[in-house]
Design a protein around this motif. Structure first.
Motif, PDB file in Angstrom:
ATOM      1  N   GLN A  75       2.383 -15.279  -3.978  1.00  0.00           N
ATOM      2  CA  GLN A  75       1.760 -13.787  -3.940  1.00  0.00           C
ATOM      3  C   GLN A  75       0.676 -13.592  -3.501  1.00  0.00           C
ATOM      4  O   GLN A  75      -0.090 -14.537  -4.438  1.00  0.00           O
ATOM      5  CB  GLN A  75       1.728 -12.266  -4.743  1.00  0.00           C
ATOM      6  N   ILE A  76      -0.127 -12.823  -3.070  1.00  0.00           N
ATOM      7  CA  ILE A  76      -1.823 -13.326  -2.415  1.00  0.00           C
ATOM      8  C   ILE A  76      -2.110 -11.910  -3.895  1.00  0.00           C
ATOM      9  O   ILE A  76      -2.543 -11.226  -2.954  1.00  0.00           O
ATOM     10  CB  ILE A  76      -1.925 -13.429  -2.253  1.00  0.00           C
ATOM     11  N   ARG A  77      -3.660 -12.175  -4.733  1.00  0.00           N
ATOM     12  CA  ARG A  77      -3.770 -11.248  -5.411  1.00  0.00           C
ATOM     13  C   ARG A  77      -5.511 -11.923  -5.115  1.00  0.00           C
ATOM     14  O   ARG A  77      -6.129 -12.617  -5.465  1.00  0.00           O
ATOM     15  CB  ARG A  77      -3.717 -11.247  -6.495  1.00  0.00           C
ATOM     16  N   HIS A  78      -6.018  -9.847  -5.178  1.00  0.00           N
ATOM     17  CA  HIS A  78      -7.746 -10.271  -5.074  1.00  0.00           C
ATOM     18  C   HIS A  78      -7.780 -10.709  -6.736  1.00  0.00           C
ATOM     19  O   HIS A  78      -7.024 -10.087  -7.331  1.00  0.00           O
ATOM     20  CB  HIS A  78      -7.902  -8.339  -4.495  1.00  0.00           C
ATOM     21  N   SER A  79      -8.692 -11.069  -6.353  1.00  0.00           N
ATOM     22  CA  SER A  79      -9.029 -11.932  -7.986  1.00  0.00           C
ATOM     23  C   SER A  79      -9.660 -10.956  -8.890  1.00  0.00           C
ATOM     24  O   SER A  79     -10.758 -10.067  -8.684  1.00  0.00           O
ATOM     25  CB  SER A  79     -10.545 -13.380  -8.674  1.00  0.00           C
ATOM     26  N   SER A  80      -9.464 -10.443 -10.068  1.00  0.00           N
ATOM     27  CA  SER A  80      -9.957  -8.917 -10.829  1.00  0.00           C
ATOM     28  C   SER A  80     -11.692  -9.775 -11.374  1.00  0.00           C
ATOM     29  O   SER A  80     -11.755  -8.801 -11.815  1.00  0.00           O
ATOM     30  CB  SER A  80      -8.820  -8.662 -12.011  1.00  0.00           C
ATOM     31  N   ALA A  81     -11.722 -11.069 -11.096  1.00  0.00           N
ATOM     32  CA  ALA A  81     -12.882 -11.482 -11.400  1.00  0.00           C
ATOM     33  C   ALA A  81     -14.224 -10.930 -10.667  1.00  0.00           C
ATOM     34  O   ALA A  81     -15.387 -10.948 -11.001  1.00  0.00           O
ATOM     35  CB  ALA A  81     -13.196 -12.683 -12.975  1.00  0.00           C
ATOM     36  N   LEU A  82     -13.967 -11.269  -9.354  1.00  0.00           N
ATOM     37  CA  LEU A  82     -14.838 -11.888  -8.845  1.00  0.00           C
ATOM     38  C   LEU A  82     -14.665 -10.578  -7.991  1.00  0.00           C
ATOM     39  O   LEU A  82     -13.625  -9.326  -7.535  1.00  0.00           O
ATOM     40  CB  LEU A  82     -14.152 -12.253  -7.617  1.00  0.00           C
ATOM     41  N   GLY A  83     -15.933 -10.306  -6.889  1.00  0.00           N
ATOM     42  CA  GLY A  83     -16.066  -9.300  -5.568  1.00  0.00           C
ATOM     43  C   GLY A  83     -16.101  -7.307  -6.748  1.00  0.00           C
ATOM     44  O   GLY A  83     -16.438  -7.848  -7.669  1.00  0.00           O
TER      45      GLY A  83
END
Length: 427
Positions: free
Chosen positions: A62-70
């Motif tokens: 799965q492709i997920r947004h990083s919770s540590a970045l952005g």
């Protein structure tokens, strides 16, 4: 972000999905297939097999947004608790487990049953195995041909049409001849309709000019077809003759009175694997079945696996029968000769010297590979038999013999794979 494929499932897509799943689950399926060899009957090996697959080993990437970045600043629709700018409290570590805790009597992860076809079962079962040191000696005269891709042709059957090459040729021709695009014709028609409803005093003349141009474009579109017979290309195949390497496998099985039903079952399971392996991986390998007690004779497949004949034990008779068949039908200069022997290790003491002489002087010089399987009692107690000592002496002397012991069904496949792994070397 999750990428979900919502395209329609066209005909034939399920086959590619099945193959993709088998590639991903290969390790899981291989373990289940290996386990099946210890549970199935002799006549059932190679058939359809129901396999349990654990979902924990088949998770989709799965492709997920990083919770540590952005940086994110939005509120999900349907939310009645938070507003933009609110800080959401981190959930506790105990939440969200969703029933994945292991129970006392089994795993917490789900599984499902998957049925392997006979072809898929054998593909996984014999993956990466081969006959060691198979040399290309004298080739059999054969009419075996293999179709090989050889470019494209202007004619052929409809199933062999190369759609991609055909459409590429059609597009290049239409661009080169400046065939009008349907959008261009639609634009002319829309402009004529607009002028007809406008108050422009020159609309009649402009409409006439546009209508003339539209008519020319339509005639040009009709003269230049979307796909011309000259565009069509077919996949071309050439039949390339395939030389067939001459190879023969001698299966020597002890069926004397000292062989218990358990030992005979182990031996037959080994030979069943060998039979399926050769028939699956090598199209034109001959098999010669020899059963022996105090006498030896060549038999057919049915007799080899299911005959109840028994008697004393003289191992050299099997080698003499093998040499007789080699002399009559399989000269060593023209054939790759292999032999696999299964026995409980018992032999008449006076026959051991003859066994050594036959192996060292005649059998092994003619063979590419010689494998010996010694089947033992179900209790697994290690015993040093006369035949094992005889073969150990030959191995210490540098003779090319591979010897293994088997006491239980579960040991059949590991031993078989060890004997016919691609890294094995023969003389």
């Amino acid at each position: 972000m999750n990428i979900i494929d919502r395209r329609l499932n066209p005909q034939g897509k399920s086959l590619s999905n099945r193959r993709r799943f088998i590639r991903r689950a290969k390790q899981e399926l291989a373990e289940a297939v290996h386990k099946a060899t210890a549970e199935r009957g002799i006549s059932d090996l190679g058939g359809d097999e129901k396999i349990w697959v654990r979902t924990s080993r088949l998770k989709e990437p799965q492709i997920r947004h990083s919770s540590a970045l952005g940086q994110r600043d939005h509120v999900l629709p349907g939310n009645k608790q938070y507003e933009e700018g609110d800080r959401i409290k981190r959930p506790s570590s105990q939440s969200g487990l969703g029933g994945r805790q292991a129970s006392l009597d089994g795993d917490g992860d789900d599984g499902f049953q998957f049925v392997l076809s006979q072809e898929e079962f054998l593909d996984i079962f014999f993956d990466d195995l081969e006959l060691p040191d198979l040399l290309r000696k004298q080739m059999k005269s054969s009419d075996n041909f293999t179709p090989v891709r050889a470019g494209h042709a202007l004619s052929g059957s409809l199933p062999n049409m190369n759609l991609m090459r055909t459409m590429r040729n059609s597009l290049a021709r239409r661009i080169a001849l400046k065939r009008p695009h349907p959008a261009t014709l639609a634009a002319f028609e829309a402009e004529i309709a607009r002028l007809a409803e406008s108050d422009d005093p020159d609309r009649v003349q402009k409409c006439a000019e546009l209508s003339e141009q539209l008519e020319r474009q339509r005639r040009r579109s009709q003269r230049i077809p979307f796909i011309d017979p000259l565009d069509v290309r077919y996949n071309r195949f050439e039949l390339v003759p395939q030389p067939v390497t001459s190879a023969v496998m001698f299966c020597l099985m002890d069926v004397s009175g000292s062989m218990t039903e358990h030992m005979k079952d182990l031996a037959k399971r080994f030979y069943k694997l060998l039979y399926l392996f050769l028939r699956r991986r090598y199209k034109d390998v001959d098999l010669v079945f020899i059963r022996h007690t105090h006498l030896a004779r060549e038999v057919d497949e049915e007799t080899f696996f299911f005959s109840t004949e028994t008697g004393g034990t003289v191992v050299s008779t099997a080698f003499e029968e093998m040499l007789r068949v080699v002399g009559e039908r399989y000269p060593a200069d023209n054939w790759n000769i292999y032999a696999a022997q299964a026995s409980d290790g018992d032999n008449v003491p006076s026959d051991n010297a003859k066994v050594i002489a036959l192996l060292r002087d005649r059998i092994l010089p003619a063979c590419q590979y010689f494998a010996y399987i010694e089947v033992g009692h179900q209790d697994g107690m290690a015993q040093m038999t006369d035949l094992w000592r005889t073969y150990e002496a030959l191995i210490r002397g540098g003779e090319p013999i591979a010897a293994r012991k088997v006491n239980d069904r579960s040991q059949i496949f590991p031993v078989f794979r060890d004997l016919f792994a691609p890294t094995k070397k023969a003389k």
